[in-house]
Motif scaffolding. Sequence first.
Motif, PDB file in Angstrom:
ATOM      1  N   THR A   4      -3.601   4.008   0.917  1.00  0.00           N
ATOM      2  CA  THR A   4      -4.389   3.306  -0.107  1.00  0.00           C
ATOM      3  C   THR A   4      -3.690   2.010  -0.509  1.00  0.00           C
ATOM      4  O   THR A   4      -2.458   1.918  -0.503  1.00  0.00           O
ATOM      5  CB  THR A   4      -4.562   4.162  -1.379  1.00  0.00           C
ATOM      6  OG1 THR A   4      -3.270   4.541  -1.868  1.00  0.00           O
ATOM      7  CG2 THR A   4      -5.378   5.408  -1.103  1.00  0.00           C
ATOM      8  N   ASP A  46      -8.467   8.127   4.587  1.00  0.00           N
ATOM      9  CA  ASP A  46      -8.085   9.537   4.527  1.00  0.00           C
ATOM     10  C   ASP A  46      -8.288  10.154   5.899  1.00  0.00           C
ATOM     11  O   ASP A  46      -9.353  10.005   6.503  1.00  0.00           O
ATOM     12  CB  ASP A  46      -8.951  10.301   3.515  1.00  0.00           C
ATOM     13  CG  ASP A  46      -8.673   9.857   2.090  1.00  0.00           C
ATOM     14  OD1 ASP A  46      -7.546   9.420   1.817  1.00  0.00           O
ATOM     15  OD2 ASP A  46      -9.589   9.942   1.257  1.00  0.00           O
ATOM     16  N   HIS A  67      -3.069  10.006   3.838  1.00  0.00           N
ATOM     17  CA  HIS A  67      -3.807   9.127   2.936  1.00  0.00           C
ATOM     18  C   HIS A  67      -3.101   7.778   2.857  1.00  0.00           C
ATOM     19  O   HIS A  67      -1.892   7.718   2.626  1.00  0.00           O
ATOM     20  CB  HIS A  67      -3.898   9.730   1.525  1.00  0.00           C
ATOM     21  CG  HIS A  67      -4.489  11.097   1.505  1.00  0.00           C
ATOM     22  ND1 HIS A  67      -5.830  11.325   1.685  1.00  0.00           N
ATOM     23  CD2 HIS A  67      -3.923  12.307   1.339  1.00  0.00           C
ATOM     24  CE1 HIS A  67      -6.066  12.621   1.624  1.00  0.00           C
ATOM     25  NE2 HIS A  67      -4.926  13.246   1.421  1.00  0.00           N
ATOM     26  N   ASN A 124      -8.637  -0.768  -0.424  1.00  0.00           N
ATOM     27  CA  ASN A 124      -8.950   0.069   0.736  1.00  0.00           C
ATOM     28  C   ASN A 124      -8.364   1.462   0.576  1.00  0.00           C
ATOM     29  O   ASN A 124      -7.362   1.667  -0.093  1.00  0.00           O
ATOM     30  CB  ASN A 124      -8.390  -0.563   2.015  1.00  0.00           C
ATOM     31  CG  ASN A 124      -8.981  -1.922   2.278  1.00  0.00           C
ATOM     32  OD1 ASN A 124     -10.132  -2.056   2.620  1.00  0.00           O
ATOM     33  ND2 ASN A 124      -8.162  -2.964   2.076  1.00  0.00           N
ATOM     34  N   LYS A 125      -9.013   2.408   1.266  1.00  0.00           N
ATOM     35  CA  LYS A 125      -8.521   3.771   1.274  1.00  0.00           C
ATOM     36  C   LYS A 125      -8.879   4.404   2.611  1.00  0.00           C
ATOM     37  O   LYS A 125     -10.020   4.313   3.061  1.00  0.00           O
ATOM     38  CB  LYS A 125      -9.158   4.579   0.133  1.00  0.00           C
ATOM     39  CG  LYS A 125      -8.648   6.001   0.033  1.00  0.00           C
ATOM     40  CD  LYS A 125      -9.234   6.712  -1.174  1.00  0.00           C
ATOM     41  CE  LYS A 125      -8.699   8.123  -1.285  1.00  0.00           C
ATOM     42  NZ  LYS A 125      -9.248   8.831  -2.439  1.00  0.00           N
ATOM     43  N   PHE A 133       0.852  -1.181   0.000  1.00  0.00           N
ATOM     44  CA  PHE A 133       0.000   0.000   0.000  1.00  0.00           C
ATOM     45  C   PHE A 133       0.887   1.230   0.000  1.00  0.00           C
ATOM     46  O   PHE A 133       2.097   1.152   0.195  1.00  0.00           O
ATOM     47  CB  PHE A 133      -0.984  -0.004   1.179  1.00  0.00           C
ATOM     48  CG  PHE A 133      -0.346  -0.119   2.539  1.00  0.00           C
ATOM     49  CD1 PHE A 133      -0.046   1.005   3.284  1.00  0.00           C
ATOM     50  CD2 PHE A 133      -0.071  -1.368   3.095  1.00  0.00           C
ATOM     51  CE1 PHE A 133       0.518   0.901   4.538  1.00  0.00           C
ATOM     52  CE2 PHE A 133       0.499  -1.480   4.347  1.00  0.00           C
ATOM     53  CZ  PHE A 133       0.797  -0.340   5.070  1.00  0.00           C
TER      54      PHE A 133
END
Length: 196
Positions: A179, A186, A177, A183-184, A159
């Motif tokens: 990612t 923030d 952030h 998935n992400k 990631f």
Amino acid sequence: FYETTELGDLELDMFAKGDTTTSNLLLSHDSITLLGLRTRLLSTDSGIFIFPDHLQLLEYQYSMDRKNPVYIDKTRKNIVLDHFLITHDSMQIVLDGNLSAFDINLRNADLTHLNYLLSRDTTIINSGRLNGNVSYSQDQQLNINAAIDSLSLYNSNPFSVTVTAVRNENQVPFEFHLTNEGNKIDLNGEYFLDNA
């Protein structure tokens, strides 16, 4: 020991020849060199120039630009770096400034080198490269921009992580952030410098 943490064995050798002193500092633990630093010290009336000759950190050899020494200003009680360069393979760190205002530029830093500090019997970081910049000026500026590419922890899917923070008066708005393929995350917020 530092408090209850065992750091290892520390050795320091120094000898003078003319107006130059050569020093060799070695911090080791269980036959592993945690820090090996050999320098030449040139003393002047106002301060000391430190010319680095050799740096070994966590068993890895690093190169330094011998033309740009570290200067310790005894009059102003400050440490001054002028385009001080550290390299290893494709990694590069450039340091400019002093204790009250400085710039740090990191390129292609391999995070797997931190495994020894994190755990001596388990591999935590399988891969990851850090690139970033930090600019700081006391009571005026704090800018952070960093990115970690292909970070893998405990054999996870890779990631990426990006972090930015730019000071606006007494507030430092920041963004984080994270990612990967599915998935992400923030995270946005503000840090207030004048609050306890």
